[in-house]
Design a protein around this motif. Structure first.
Motif, short mmCIF file in Angstrom:
data_model
loop_
_atom_site.label_atom_id
_atom_site.label_comp_id
_atom_site.label_asym_id
_atom_site.label_seq_id
_atom_site.Cartn_x
_atom_site.Cartn_y
_atom_site.Cartn_z
N SER A 38 -5.33 7.49 -7.77
CA SER A 38 -4.63 6.51 -8.60
C SER A 38 -4.27 5.27 -7.77
O SER A 38 -4.37 5.27 -6.56
N GLY A 39 -3.87 4.24 -8.48
CA GLY A 39 -3.44 3.01 -7.81
C GLY A 39 -4.57 2.05 -7.51
O GLY A 39 -5.73 2.31 -7.83
N HIS A 40 -4.22 0.92 -6.89
CA HIS A 40 -5.17 -0.13 -6.49
C HIS A 40 -6.00 -0.62 -7.67
O HIS A 40 -7.20 -0.88 -7.52
N ALA A 41 -5.35 -0.75 -8.84
CA ALA A 41 -6.12 -1.09 -10.05
C ALA A 41 -6.85 -2.42 -9.89
O ALA A 41 -8.01 -2.53 -10.30
N ALA A 42 -6.21 -3.42 -9.30
CA ALA A 42 -6.85 -4.74 -9.19
C ALA A 42 -8.12 -4.66 -8.34
O ALA A 42 -9.17 -5.18 -8.72
N PHE A 45 -10.76 -2.75 -10.16
CA PHE A 45 -11.32 -3.57 -11.24
C PHE A 45 -12.38 -4.54 -10.69
O PHE A 45 -13.48 -4.64 -11.22
N ASN A 46 -12.04 -5.20 -9.59
CA ASN A 46 -13.00 -6.14 -8.98
C ASN A 46 -14.27 -5.44 -8.54
O ASN A 46 -15.37 -5.95 -8.74
N LYS A 47 -14.10 -4.27 -7.93
CA LYS A 47 -15.25 -3.52 -7.45
C LYS A 47 -16.16 -3.13 -8.62
O LYS A 47 -17.37 -3.25 -8.54
N THR A 48 -15.53 -2.67 -9.70
CA THR A 48 -16.30 -2.25 -10.86
C THR A 48 -17.06 -3.44 -11.45
O THR A 48 -18.23 -3.33 -11.81
N LEU A 49 -16.38 -4.58 -11.48
CA LEU A 49 -17.01 -5.78 -12.01
C LEU A 49 -18.22 -6.18 -11.17
O LEU A 49 -19.30 -6.46 -11.68
N LEU A 50 -18.03 -6.15 -9.85
CA LEU A 50 -19.09 -6.61 -8.95
C LEU A 50 -20.21 -5.59 -8.81
O LEU A 50 -21.39 -5.91 -9.00
N VAL A 51 -19.83 -4.36 -8.47
CA VAL A 51 -20.85 -3.36 -8.10
C VAL A 51 -21.48 -2.72 -9.34
O VAL A 51 -22.70 -2.55 -9.40
N TRP A 243 -15.50 2.76 -10.15
CA TRP A 243 -14.04 2.57 -10.25
C TRP A 243 -13.32 3.47 -9.24
O TRP A 243 -12.40 3.05 -8.56
N TYR A 244 -13.75 4.72 -9.13
CA TYR A 244 -13.10 5.66 -8.22
C TYR A 244 -13.72 5.68 -6.83
O TYR A 244 -13.66 6.69 -6.13
#
Lengths: 463, 302
Positions: A38-42, A45-51, A243-244
Motif C-alpha cells: 500500500s501507499g505511494h499512490a502518486a 500512478f506515474n509508473k502505471t501511466l509511463l510503463v 501498479w504494484y
C-alpha cells in the motif's frame, strides 16, 4: 425481438464465465504470502501511466515496440466500437453512435485504418515467431507445445477478429448502396472491399451483414474467455502488475523479518521476539519456511507476475547465464510459477503445463502429489546460475521480477535444506570465521596500507 | 600549475592510514568512513585500487578513516547466495561497530558493499549516507579538487567502461563513472551492451566463489570479447552480440595496444582481467579501476 434477447443471453454467459475465471485467478494469486504494497499512490500512478499505458520499456527495442504499439492502440480504439456493438445488440439499434456525426466518421475511419495495420503487425509477429530460424527469444525449452501454440492462436484470433470487422462493415456498405441509403461513418478499407462482394440481393446482404456482426462480437467474447488460459491475459494484468511494482532500488533484496528477530535475540538476550501469529482457534500456526519451496511461499506479487507474463522472453534474451548456454531462463521460472499454481490450485479452462525433458535436465516426476515448484519444475542448477545482475528485471516491459523468486528459492535451498553448492558453503564458513568470503586472516585486513606513499603535490583547488 | 610535460621530482610522503578507533581515542569521529571491503583489503589486484583511492583521499585532504581490523564482510555474498541468516549476523555486527563510533557518511570502492550498506542496512538499524567512489571522484573533479594534471596523460587512449550491475541497474549510477573518465580527455568508446543494458561480468550473486554452472561459455569471456571488439572496432564480432537490438555497426579499426577497460568494481576487475588473459591480450589491453586512472592522471602515485 429475438436478436436482442439472444444477444443479452450471450453477453451474460460470456461475462459470467469470464468473471468466474477471474475469481479463480484472483484466488490463485492470493495463495502467495502477504506483502504490504500500500501507499505511494502518486509514484505508482506515474509508473502505471509511463510503463503500462505509455509502454515506456517496450521502446528499448524499436521494431517490436512499434508493431506492438499498433496492436495495443488498435485494441484500445476498436474497443470503442465494441461499446456500440453492445448497445446496438441490446436495444436493436443500428450504429447507435452515428449521432456523433463527424466524430463518428473519424472514429470509424481510425478503426478501419488501425484494423488494417493490426493485420500487418500481426503478420509480422507471426513471421518473427515462425520463420526459420525464429527470433531467438521465441525459442527455448519453455516455449514449445502449448506456449508456442498459444502464441500463434492469439495471432490467428486477432486476424480473424479484424477480418470479421471488415466483413461486417463492407456488407453493411453494400447493403446501404443497394437500398440507395447513406451509411453513416467513413470506411476507407471496407469501402473498397464492398466492391468485391458479389452484387447479390438485399436479402442475402442482410444475412451477410448480420453474420459479420455476430461473428465479430461472438469472436470478441470467446477471445475474452480464452484470455485466462493464455499468456494474452497480460492485456489485463499488466496494469495492476505495474501498479504494484517494487519502488525500492533494484539492488535491494527483501529483508527476512523472522530472521531479524532471531539475530537480534541472539545479540541481545533481553530482546523480545514478537509472538508468532496464531490461527483462528488460538493455536500456533505451522511455522512458515525460510524462502520458497512452492508457490504459496512466494509473495503474492510474484504470483501476479506470473499471470502478467506474456512470455516475450526479453528477460531470457538479456540473461548473461542464458546467453552463455546455462540452464537458467528467467522466463521459464515465471512460466513454471504459473503452471505450478494452476496445477496445485485452480486450473484454467485450457491447461497444458510445460513438461520438460532431458534438455532442461528434468527428472521425470513420479510423485505428482508431492512435487513442488522447487525441484518439481525449477532445478537448483537453474537457480545457481543466476548472477543477480538484474538484467531480467530491467528488461521486463511490465516490471516482472524473476530475480526475487530466484532468491526466495535459493533461501529455501540454503536455509531449509543446507543444499548450497559446496564452494558456497566454504565461502559461508570463511565469512563466519574470518569475516571475509576468502580464507584470509582477519588480522591481515589492514596490510594493504603498509608502505603506502603519496607524491607530495598541492591539490588542484589550492594551486 | 604543474606542467604535464615535465613531471617534477616531487617529494613523497608515507601515509599512516587513520583508523576510526585511533580517532575515537582522540575523541574524534571522521567525517567520512572509507569502507575498504574484503576484496579491497585482501585481493592483491584490488589492493592497488584501495591504495590509489587512499592516496586521493590524502591528496585532497579528506577527513577520513578506515575501520581496519574492525571491518567485516558486509554479508552481500551470503545474502545473494540465499544465506539470509549469515547476512544479517554480519550486517548487525557491522552496524553495531559503525553506530558505536557515530559514523554518518561512508565511501566505498565496491558496488556490492555500497548497495548492501546503502539499501539493506537501514532495515536492520544502520542508516548512513553511502556513496560509491565513482560518485565521490566525480564530485572531487567537479569541485576542482582533482585537476587530473601532472601525471600520466591518457589523451587519445581508447577506454571503454564496463558497467557494474550493482552500481548501474541496481542503483541507477551510470553517469558518474563516465564523467570521471571524460575528465581524462581519453577516447571513450561505449560497448553496445552498456548502461541499463550492460552485460554482467559473471561474478555477481556469489558466482565469484563458485565454478559457473555448465554452459557453452564463461560470462566474463563473452563480456571481454565485447570489450575487445569495441576497443578494436571489430564489426563482425559486434554484429553478432546477443541480447541487443541488432543494428549494423561500422566502427573503424583500431590497434588494441594501450587500450583500457575501465571498471568500478573489484569483481568486475577480476573477471575482466581474467578474460583479457584468456584472450591473450594482457600485453596490449589493461584493466583499471577509476581510482587508479585518477591517481595516475593526478600524478600522486609514489
Amino acid at each position: 425481438m429475438l436478436q436482442p434477447i439472444l444477444f443479452a443471453l450471450l453477453l451474460l454467459a460470456a461475462f459470467g464465465l469470464f468473471a468466474w475465471q477471474v475469481r479463480k485467478i484472483r484466488a490463485n494469486i492470493l495463495v502467495g504470502r502477504d506483502r504490504d504494497m500500500s501507499g505511494h499512490a502518486a509514484e505508482r500512478f506515474n509508473k502505471t501511466l509511463l510503463v503500462a499505458f505509455g509502454q515506456q520499456k517496450m521502446f528499448k527495442r524499436l521494431t517490436p515496440a512499434l508493431l506492438h504499439l499498433v496492436v495495443y492502440v488498435g485494441f484500445l480504439v476498436i474497443n470503442v466500437e465494441v461499446i456500440e456493438i453492445i448497445i446496438d445488440g441490446l436495444f436493436g439499434t443500428h450504429r447507435f453512435l452515428s449521432f456523433l456525426g463527424p466524430v463518428y466518421d473519424a472514429l470509424m475511419a481510425t478503426n478501419e485504418a488501425l484494423a488494417a495495420l493490426v493485420i500487418v503487425a500481426v503478420a509480422a509477429f507471426w513471421w518473427r515467431r515462425n520463420h526459420n530460424p525464429p527470433v531467438r527469444r521465441f525459442t527455448g525449452p519453455e516455449l514449445r507445445m502449448w506456449p508456442k501454440l498459444d502464441a500463434n492462436i492469439i495471432l490467428y484470433i486477432e486476424v480473424a477478429l479484424m477480418a470479421a470487422l471488415f466483413f461486417m462493415n463492407s456488407a453493411d456498405i453494400k447493403l446501404h448502396q443497394l437500398e440507395g441509403k447513406d451509411l453513416p461513418g467513413v470506411f476507407p478499407v471496407s469501402h473498397f472491399l464492398a466492391n468485391l462482394l458479389p452484387a447479390s440481393s438485399v436479402g442475402t446482404l442482410e444475412v451477410l451483414e448480420r453474420a459479420g456482426w455476430w461473428i465479430h462480437i461472438t469472436g470478441i467474447l470467446l477471445f475474452l474467455n480464452y484470455l485466462p488460459s493464455s499468456k494474452h491475459f497480460h492485456i489485463i494484468l499488466a496494469f495492476p502488475n505495474v501498479w504494484y511494482s517494487r519502488l525500492v532500488p533494484q539492488g535491494q533484496f527483501s529483508n527476512v523479518e523472522s530472521i531479524t528477530h532471531e539475530v537480534k535475540a541472539m545479540m541481545d538476550p533481553s530482546y523480545e521476539v514478537p509472538t508468532p501469529p496464531v490461527g483462528p482457534d488460538g493455536s500456533a500456526l505451522a511455522p512458515t519456511p525460510f524462502g520458497a519451496k512452492d508457490v504459496e511461499d512466494l509473495p503474492w506479487t510474484a504470483l501476479m507476475n506470473a499471470y502478467s507474463c506474456t512470455e516475450c522472453g526479453r528477460c531470457t534474451s538479456v540473461c548473461p547465464a542464458n546467453l552463455t548456454g546455462k540452464l537458467l531462463s528467467p522466463r521459464k521460472i515465471i512460466m513454471d510459477t504459473r503452471d505450478r499454481v494452476e496445477e496445485k490450485y485452480n486450473s484454467p479452462l485450457i491447461f497444458h503445463p510445460n513438461v520438460y525433458g532431458e534438455e532442461a535436465k528434468h527428472e521425470p516426476i513420479t510423485d505428482l502429489a508431492n512435487a513442488t515448484l522447487l525441484r518439481g519444475k525449477v532445478t537448483p542448477e537453474e537457480l545457481w546460475a543466476c548472477t543477480t545482475c538484474n538484467a531480467c528485471v530491467e528488461s521486463c516491459p511490465v516490471n516482472i521480477n524473476p530475480l526475487e523468486s530466484i532468491i526466495e528459492m535459493r533461501r529455501f535451498l540454503v536455509l531449509e535444506e543446507s543444499a548450497a553448492p559446496n564452494s558456497l558453503n566454504v565461502m559461508f564458513s570463511n565469512i563466519e570465521n574470518n569475516g571475509a568470503p576468502w580464507a584470509f586472516s582477519p588480522s591481515d585486513r589492514l596490510n594493504w596500507a603498509d608502505e603506502l606513499y603519496v607524491a607530495e603535490k598541492a591539490a588542484a583547488a589550492t594551486v | 600549475m604543474t606542467p604535464t610535460s615535465s613531471p617534477t621530482p616531487t617529494a613523497k610522503r608515507q601515509l599512516t592510514v587513520p583508523t576510526v578507533a585511533d580517532l575515537a581515542a582522540q575523541g574524534k569521529v571522521p567525517e567520512i568512513l572509507f569502507w575498504v571491503g574484503c576484496a579491497g583489503a585482501f585481493d592483491d589486484r584490488y589492493k592497488r585500487v584501495t591504495r590509489a583511492f587512499a592516496r586521493i583521499l590524502e591528496h585532497v585532504g579528506t577527513d577520513y578513516a578506515v575501520l581496519g581490523l574492525e571491518e567485516s564482510c558486509t554479508g552481500d555474498p551470503a545474502k545473494r547466495a540465499g544465506n539470509e541468516f549469515l547476512f544479517q549476523m554480519q550486517a548487525m555486527q557491522n552496524i553495531t561497530t559503525m553506530n558505536g563510533y557515530g559514523i554518518k557518511k561512508i565511501v566505498t570502492a565496491c558496488p556490492h558493499c555500497f548497495n548492501t550498506i546503502k539499501n539493506e542496512y537501514p532495515a536492520l538499524g544502520g542508516e548512513y549516507e553511502v556513496i560509491h567512489h565513482s560518485t565521490y571522484l566525480q564530485q572531487l573533479i567537479d569541485e576542482g579538487k582533482v585537476g587530473m594534471t601532472g601525471g600520466e596523460s591518457f589523451k587519445g587512449r581508447r577506454i571503454t567502461f564496463h558497467d557494474s550491475c550493482y552500481l548501474g541497474r541496481a542503483n541507477n549510477i551510470y553517469e558518474a563513472p563516465r564523467d570521471v573518465l571524460a575528465a581524462l580527455d581519453a577516447d571513450l568508446v561505449e560497448m553496445k551492451r552498456s548502461r541499463a543494458n550492460g552485460l554482467c561480468c559473471g561474478a555477481g550473486g556469489a558466482q565469484m566463489w563458485k565454478e559457473p554452472e555448465p554452459g557453452k561459455k564463461d560470462i566474463n569471456i563473452e563480456r571481454t570479447e565485447e570489450a575487445l571488439a569495441t576497443l578494436s572496432g571489430a564489426a563482425a564480432a559486434l554484429d553478432n552480440l546477443r541480447g541487443v537490438e541488432t543494428e549494423r555497426s561500422a566502427p573503424s579499426e583500431h590497434s588494441l595496444q594501450g587500450a583500457i577497460i575501465a571498471v568500478s568494481c573489484p569483481f568486475c576487475m577480476t573477471m575482466m582481467s581474467d578474460g583479457v588473459k584468456n584472450k591473450e591480450q594482457e600485453s596490449a589491453v589493461q584493466v583499471f579501476d577509476l581510482a587508479e586512472l585518477v591517481a595516475s592522471a593526478e600524478g600522486i602515485n609514489a
